[in-house]
Each structure stands twice: as structure tokens, then as C-alpha cells.
Design a protein around this motif. Sequence first.
Motif, PDB file in Angstrom:
ATOM      1  N   UNK A  84       0.845  -1.191   0.000  1.00  0.00           N
ATOM      2  CA  UNK A  84       0.000   0.000   0.000  1.00  0.00           C
ATOM      3  C   UNK A  84       0.880   1.241   0.000  1.00  0.00           C
ATOM      4  N   UNK A  85       0.705   2.093  -0.999  1.00  0.00           N
ATOM      5  CA  UNK A  85       1.572   3.256  -1.147  1.00  0.00           C
ATOM      6  C   UNK A  85       1.387   4.310  -0.082  1.00  0.00           C
ATOM      7  N   UNK A  86       0.201   4.427   0.487  1.00  0.00           N
ATOM      8  CA  UNK A  86      -0.051   5.492   1.447  1.00  0.00           C
ATOM      9  C   UNK A  86       0.166   5.095   2.888  1.00  0.00           C
ATOM     10  N   UNK A  87       0.670   3.890   3.144  1.00  0.00           N
ATOM     11  CA  UNK A  87       0.841   3.426   4.517  1.00  0.00           C
ATOM     12  C   UNK A  87       2.279   2.983   4.759  1.00  0.00           C
ATOM     13  N   UNK A  88       2.756   3.160   5.989  1.00  0.00           N
ATOM     14  CA  UNK A  88       4.093   2.700   6.336  1.00  0.00           C
ATOM     15  C   UNK A  88       4.031   1.202   6.607  1.00  0.00           C
ATOM     16  N   UNK A  89       4.757   0.437   5.831  1.00  0.00           N
ATOM     17  CA  UNK A  89       4.672  -1.014   5.916  1.00  0.00           C
ATOM     18  C   UNK A  89       6.009  -1.655   6.274  1.00  0.00           C
ATOM     19  N   UNK A  90       6.980  -0.834   6.683  1.00  0.00           N
ATOM     20  CA  UNK A  90       8.261  -1.346   7.171  1.00  0.00           C
ATOM     21  C   UNK A  90       8.629  -0.559   8.431  1.00  0.00           C
ATOM     22  N   UNK A  91       9.616  -1.066   9.186  1.00  0.00           N
ATOM     23  CA  UNK A  91       9.990  -0.452  10.455  1.00  0.00           C
ATOM     24  C   UNK A  91      11.205   0.450  10.278  1.00  0.00           C
ATOM     25  N   UNK A  92      11.061   1.710  10.725  1.00  0.00           N
ATOM     26  CA  UNK A  92      12.110   2.705  10.517  1.00  0.00           C
ATOM     27  C   UNK A  92      13.345   2.445  11.365  1.00  0.00           C
ATOM     28  N   UNK A  93      13.192   1.810  12.529  1.00  0.00           N
ATOM     29  CA  UNK A  93      14.316   1.605  13.438  1.00  0.00           C
ATOM     30  C   UNK A  93      15.045   0.286  13.168  1.00  0.00           C
ATOM     31  N   UNK A  94      14.821  -0.281  11.997  1.00  0.00           N
ATOM     32  CA  UNK A  94      15.521  -1.487  11.580  1.00  0.00           C
ATOM     33  C   UNK A  94      16.166  -1.221  10.223  1.00  0.00           C
ATOM     34  N   UNK A  95      17.165  -1.987   9.872  1.00  0.00           N
ATOM     35  CA  UNK A  95      17.768  -1.851   8.552  1.00  0.00           C
ATOM     36  C   UNK A  95      16.871  -2.521   7.522  1.00  0.00           C
ATOM     37  N   UNK A  96      17.176  -2.279   6.257  1.00  0.00           N
ATOM     38  CA  UNK A  96      16.423  -2.934   5.206  1.00  0.00           C
ATOM     39  C   UNK A  96      16.497  -4.444   5.318  1.00  0.00           C
ATOM     40  N   UNK A  97      17.694  -4.962   5.533  1.00  0.00           N
ATOM     41  CA  UNK A  97      17.874  -6.410   5.651  1.00  0.00           C
ATOM     42  C   UNK A  97      17.126  -6.964   6.864  1.00  0.00           C
ATOM     43  N   UNK A  98      17.186  -6.241   8.004  1.00  0.00           N
ATOM     44  CA  UNK A  98      16.494  -6.698   9.203  1.00  0.00           C
ATOM     45  C   UNK A  98      14.988  -6.737   8.995  1.00  0.00           C
ATOM     46  N   UNK A  99      14.448  -5.753   8.271  1.00  0.00           N
ATOM     47  CA  UNK A  99      13.020  -5.753   7.965  1.00  0.00           C
ATOM     48  C   UNK A  99      12.628  -7.010   7.206  1.00  0.00           C
ATOM     49  N   UNK A 100      13.370  -7.317   6.164  1.00  0.00           N
ATOM     50  CA  UNK A 100      13.021  -8.479   5.350  1.00  0.00           C
ATOM     51  C   UNK A 100      13.199  -9.774   6.135  1.00  0.00           C
ATOM     52  N   UNK A 101      14.227  -9.826   6.994  1.00  0.00           N
ATOM     53  CA  UNK A 101      14.431 -11.010   7.825  1.00  0.00           C
ATOM     54  C   UNK A 101      13.253 -11.207   8.785  1.00  0.00           C
ATOM     55  N   UNK A 102      12.810 -10.097   9.387  1.00  0.00           N
ATOM     56  CA  UNK A 102      11.690 -10.155  10.325  1.00  0.00           C
ATOM     57  C   UNK A 102      10.417 -10.650   9.639  1.00  0.00           C
ATOM     58  N   UNK A 103      10.081 -10.036   8.514  1.00  0.00           N
ATOM     59  CA  UNK A 103       8.845 -10.434   7.838  1.00  0.00           C
ATOM     60  C   UNK A 103       8.954 -11.843   7.269  1.00  0.00           C
TER      61      UNK A 103
END
Length: 321
Positions: A84-103
Amino acid sequence: MIRTEGLRKEFRTGHTSKVAVDGLTLEIPPGRVTGLLGLNGAGKTTTIKILATLLRQTGGTVRVDHLDPLKEPNEVRRRINLIAGGERMVYARMTGRENLWYFGQLYDLPRTVLGPRIDELLAMVGLSGAADTMVERYSRGMTQRLSIARGLINDPAYLLLDEPTLGLDAPIARDLRRVVARLAAEGKGVLLTSHYLTEVEELCQYVYVIGDGGHLTAGSPAELTAQTGCHRTVRVTVSDPSPEVEAAVASLASRLHTVAGLERSEDGSLVVSLSHPDEIAGPLTMAIVGAGGTLAGLEVAEPSLEDAILVLSDGVGLVTA
């Protein structure tokens, strides 16, 4: 495929209620980008949230590869993902790699699968060099690209895109469209909502148009423009306008049962516009030249999906054969 039949969603607050989706039937087959269009408040986002198991419908049925999201939500979630383009769907206090690992862990992906997939997705969205940077330092475009990678982490069979390019710069939006087209070519079913109708025309093979939560019409972008009676427009610039030229144009417009647009430019030239379903560039230029006019420019604009949506939203209705 994903299929809804008679889909209905009613929101209740106290003694009041609002029907957001009313009797909607649609199909999202594998290997196709399907569009869902309508004005603000038409029910697009509510429909996508129902398909994504974020909302429960109050009527009708939803099936995802014959699975019922109400009875088998976890199995459905393995097959879908939402961007969804209008919503924040990742966590700002994590790195890109950490976000993908978490999800990826939320989808129970094995570590042996998840590690290589993260590297592949980061490369696909152009974030390999920023993989270990905190997302709070990302630009909006980078954050949206990471959201795309997140939406693909479980390798979904169906991707639900709600305004995915909202607020993105043109080059990044173009890259996203390329990714979406490639995913559909590889067999994924994609549902797309967007206010950028040129984007819909470029990507979607089939489009549903809804209003007040209900079905208005459906078809390919070309079929929709034809159904709504939208016409191609011919614009001719005349460098030496005269009363005789204007009279000739008015006479032609009368015979075609249409109205000519006449607009004076700052340099004194006259821009003549005529809209009609038939090929009228030839007759219009011949009428102008026959009346002694000199052509300085000619432009033919084919009807667009935007024209069709405006006709539908204005309640003009469909033209039937």
C-alpha cells in the motif's frame, strides 16, 4: 484465482451504518494485472483489505485458490501479500535487511531459503548498497522500494497493490511498473488500484470500475473507452483564420452532429478541435484548406481510460450498441 461473489462490507457505528462494498463480483487470475478503479470512497481499499484478510466481509464470498479466508486465513496469507503506497509497511528503526528477515520469519521461511531471497529482493529493488542502513535514513522512494521487497518476501501467488506508486518520483514509479509487469509475466496474479490512469493503461489487461462500492463496468482499457462512447479528438492549428474558415468548420461539425471548439492563440492563429468516433482528420483539413485556410499543425488524440472514467463518474452511463 481470487474470486469474489456478491461481496459486501458494512461498517456500523452506534445506530448508523455505511455500506462500503455492495455486491461486488470480480476475478484476479494468475498471470494478469487486473485493475480496480473508482473515485475516492468507491470501495477500492476496503475491497483490497478484505482480500488481504485485514477486514471481514459482512456478505458474499471470497475464495483464494478455493480457500475461504474466513475459515483458512493463514493458508490464504501464505498465497498473498499487500503493498500500500499510502501506509508505512516497514519499520524505521531497523535496517532494510532486518526488515526483510523479520517479515520472512513471520511466514516461517527456512533460514536456508530466507537469506538468499533477501539478497535477491534487495538487488531487484536496487537496495543492495543500503541493505544495512537504518530505514529512517532512507528516502521515500527507497522506503517504498523496500516495501515492494517486503511484499514479495513470501513469494506470493497474488500481489495486492493499493496505490503503490503514490508520491514516488517518475523514474522509481517506472521501475516499479517494470517489476509488476515482470511478476505478472512470470505467473503471479496482481490486483492494482491507482489514480494514475496512464499506469493502469500500461499495466492492466482487464479493469473493474466501481462506484459506491458496487460494480459499474469491466473490460480492457480499450473496451471501456469504446463502451463509454469516448471519441478521438482532432486539433488543427490554422495560421490565417478567417470567417470563411470558421463557417466551413461549423458546417462540417453540423453534418457530423457535433460541436467544434475554436480557440485563439496569442500569435493570432486559430486552434480548431473536433471530437468524433469516426476518422475526421481528413474531412476537417479538407474543409479548412477548401475555405482558404493554411494548416500550421495537426494533432489526433485517441480516447484514454481517463476519459472513460470521467464519463462513468459523471453518471453519463454506457453507450449500448
